[in-house]
Design an enzyme around this catalytic site. Sequence first.
Site, PDB file in Angstrom:
ATOM      1  N   ARG A 125      91.031 -40.382  61.476  1.00  0.00           N
ATOM      2  CA  ARG A 125      92.430 -40.320  61.885  1.00  0.00           C
ATOM      3  C   ARG A 125      93.273 -41.404  61.227  1.00  0.00           C
ATOM      4  NH1 ARG A 125      91.658 -39.560  68.123  1.00  0.00           N
ATOM      5  NH2 ARG A 125      90.142 -41.084  67.445  1.00  0.00           N
TER       6      ARG A 125
ATOM      7  N   ASP B 249      67.720 -36.875  62.884  1.00  0.00           N
ATOM      8  CA  ASP B 249      67.003 -37.732  63.831  1.00  0.00           C
ATOM      9  C   ASP B 249      66.475 -38.864  62.965  1.00  0.00           C
ATOM     10  OD1 ASP B 249      64.960 -39.051  65.265  1.00  0.00           O
ATOM     11  OD2 ASP B 249      64.867 -37.356  66.647  1.00  0.00           O
ATOM     12  N   HIS B 250      67.101 -40.016  63.053  1.00  0.00           N
ATOM     13  CA  HIS B 250      66.787 -41.039  62.051  1.00  0.00           C
ATOM     14  C   HIS B 250      65.348 -41.533  62.160  1.00  0.00           C
ATOM     15  CE1 HIS B 250      67.665 -43.971  65.229  1.00  0.00           C
ATOM     16  NE2 HIS B 250      67.132 -44.894  64.473  1.00  0.00           N
TER      17      HIS B 250
ATOM     18  N   HIS C  70      64.052 -38.781  69.563  1.00  0.00           N
ATOM     19  CA  HIS C  70      63.074 -39.587  68.829  1.00  0.00           C
ATOM     20  C   HIS C  70      61.656 -39.501  69.414  1.00  0.00           C
ATOM     21  CE1 HIS C  70      66.811 -40.965  67.269  1.00  0.00           C
ATOM     22  NE2 HIS C  70      67.038 -41.899  68.166  1.00  0.00           N
TER      23      HIS C  70
ATOM     24  N   LYS D 132      61.647 -55.845  70.668  1.00  0.00           N
ATOM     25  CA  LYS D 132      61.993 -54.653  69.899  1.00  0.00           C
ATOM     26  C   LYS D 132      60.735 -54.187  69.174  1.00  0.00           C
ATOM     27  CE  LYS D 132      64.635 -51.846  67.337  1.00  0.00           C
ATOM     28  NZ  LYS D 132      65.352 -50.709  67.898  1.00  0.00           N
TER      29      LYS D 132
HETATM   30  C1  BG6 Z   1      69.614 -44.455  68.621  1.00  0.00           C
HETATM   31  C2  BG6 Z   1      70.063 -44.713  70.037  1.00  0.00           C
HETATM   32  O1  BG6 Z   1      69.434 -43.083  68.418  1.00  0.00           O
HETATM   33  O2  BG6 Z   1      68.402 -45.131  68.366  1.00  0.00           O
HETATM   34  C3  BG6 Z   1      70.197 -46.201  70.275  1.00  0.00           C
HETATM   35  O3  BG6 Z   1      71.287 -44.075  70.291  1.00  0.00           O
HETATM   36  C4  BG6 Z   1      68.936 -46.925  69.891  1.00  0.00           C
HETATM   37  O4  BG6 Z   1      70.525 -46.451  71.633  1.00  0.00           O
HETATM   38  C5  BG6 Z   1      68.494 -46.530  68.495  1.00  0.00           C
HETATM   39  O5  BG6 Z   1      69.199 -48.300  69.950  1.00  0.00           O
HETATM   40  C6  BG6 Z   1      67.136 -47.124  68.173  1.00  0.00           C
HETATM   41  O6  BG6 Z   1      66.892 -46.954  66.803  1.00  0.00           O
HETATM   42  P1  BG6 Z   1      65.978 -47.959  66.000  1.00  0.00           P
HETATM   43  O7  BG6 Z   1      65.894 -47.390  64.626  1.00  0.00           O
HETATM   44  O8  BG6 Z   1      66.634 -49.299  66.036  1.00  0.00           O
HETATM   45  O9  BG6 Z   1      64.656 -47.973  66.723  1.00  0.00           O
END
Ligand code: BG6
Length: 491
Positions: free
Chosen positions: A46, A178-179, A241, A346
């Site tokens: 936008r 889906d990364h 995921h 993490k």
């Molecule tokens: C995303 C979520 O799809 O994946 C986030 O929306 C999450 O909330 C993230 O933090 C986690 O991805 P990665 O690659 O950091 O494990």
Amino acid sequence: ENHTYCTMVIFGATGDLAKRKLFPSIYNLYKKGYLDEKFAVIGTARRGWSTEVFRENVEKALHDSKIEVEANVEDFLAHFDYIPMDVTTKESYQELSKLISSLEGEFHIPGNRMFYLAMAPQFFGTIASFLKSEGLTNGDGWNRLIIEKPFGHDLPSAKKLNAEIRQAFEEDEIYRIDHYLGKEMVQNIEVIRFANAMFEPLWNNRYISNIQITSSESLGVEERGGYYDKSGALRDMVQNHILQMVALLAMEPPIKLSTDEIRSEKIRALRALRPMAIDEVDEYFVRGQYGPGQIENQEVPGYRSEENINPESNTETFVAGKVLIDNFRWAGVPFYIRTGKRMAEKSTKIVIQFKDIPMNLYYKSEDEMHPNLLIIHIQPDQGISIVMNGKKLDNSKETTPVKLDYCNNCVDQQNTPEAYEKLLHDAINGDATNFTHWDEVALSWQFVDTIYQAWAEKKATDFPNYDSGTMGPKAADDLLNQDGFKWWPIA
Ligand code: BG6
């Protein structure tokens, strides 16, 4: 004529995803020579930016992403244009169409068009239908639509969205991101399984006792409260995921490595997910919400005190579950999953625990003999560990666990654009293997919807039920303890 030369139109080009993942990924592909000079990137949103301002922002994004920016970056930036759009008016698309045509001429691009929707999902359907009605999908080459999550918020909304985009694009033109499927070690699951004589014969309920998938995060919701409070951990992580990882671990070997064969085996695995009745959900799933606590010696607030979160929110920031797969291979083997925000660290890991051997010939040390484990480290470290038993030093009748570690890549990569770079490269090449097919999306929602229905009927009375910096509520441990198992440590 090369089929990878294309124009990429990025909707949401002023946003966070474009900045953090897409621009750096496109730049890396460019540096590696995949894009040659026959490509154009059109950013739209936008905001009334000029192309000049857009290019400055792209360049800044490259520097911020810590990738190496070379001196000739100007040549790269010359492929970027910006056009402000109100995505709900057809005139905007007519302008966009003109711009695409002129860039196709300028850069000798053979009419291939990639539309990347990196923005609020409520406009996905509208954009898809305007792209068609205003003739933007009538180029001389291919058309591809790339869409980011969330793909709906439950099965009915996902179906509606799918129907909208299918009016303009065929299933094989739609690339649902889906990364996690772009992560190196997620892609490695199939190789570990199907390229090793020492695993595949054991990969079933005769030899595996349970599988554990943990995807923990230490961050809280940060500035995404508005989205997250409506979503929750189950929608945010499990529907996509985590269930994708379950499918890759559980699927049968594909006949060959083609997109269709792999997807159809994943779909069959998801079709075998044991459905739960609403009143059974509590036996299989646990929800949690973080309270205040400590992360790396810093005090952090509880979820209900975060920005843009309802102070009485009932949203789950943690999920643990026991997933059963009702087929010959997996009958009786629980797949335990857990994921959450503000956990101790993490980390994403998969632990495959093998069954105990029939009897223990050796003296018991402090513990029983250690079960064999195969650990797939997805992030931050990437690799494989095998836990087996060896002889205890100086003692021929006692065993001790030994760990064999293979480190695929000891550098922490979790926030780098690599996964996006791979996926973008695949999409440009027309390889949809690592994108989710509609059937996978639908089956995952169907599974997850039951859990939400059960939770919606009963408010969680004990929220917050885990301290920040821990591995979630006690009930998540009980879920395994009652089956005679425990979560293996993630460190
Ligand atoms: C995303 C979520 O799809 O994946 C986030 O929306 C999450 O909330 C993230 O933090 C986690 O991805 P990665 O690659 O950091 O494990």
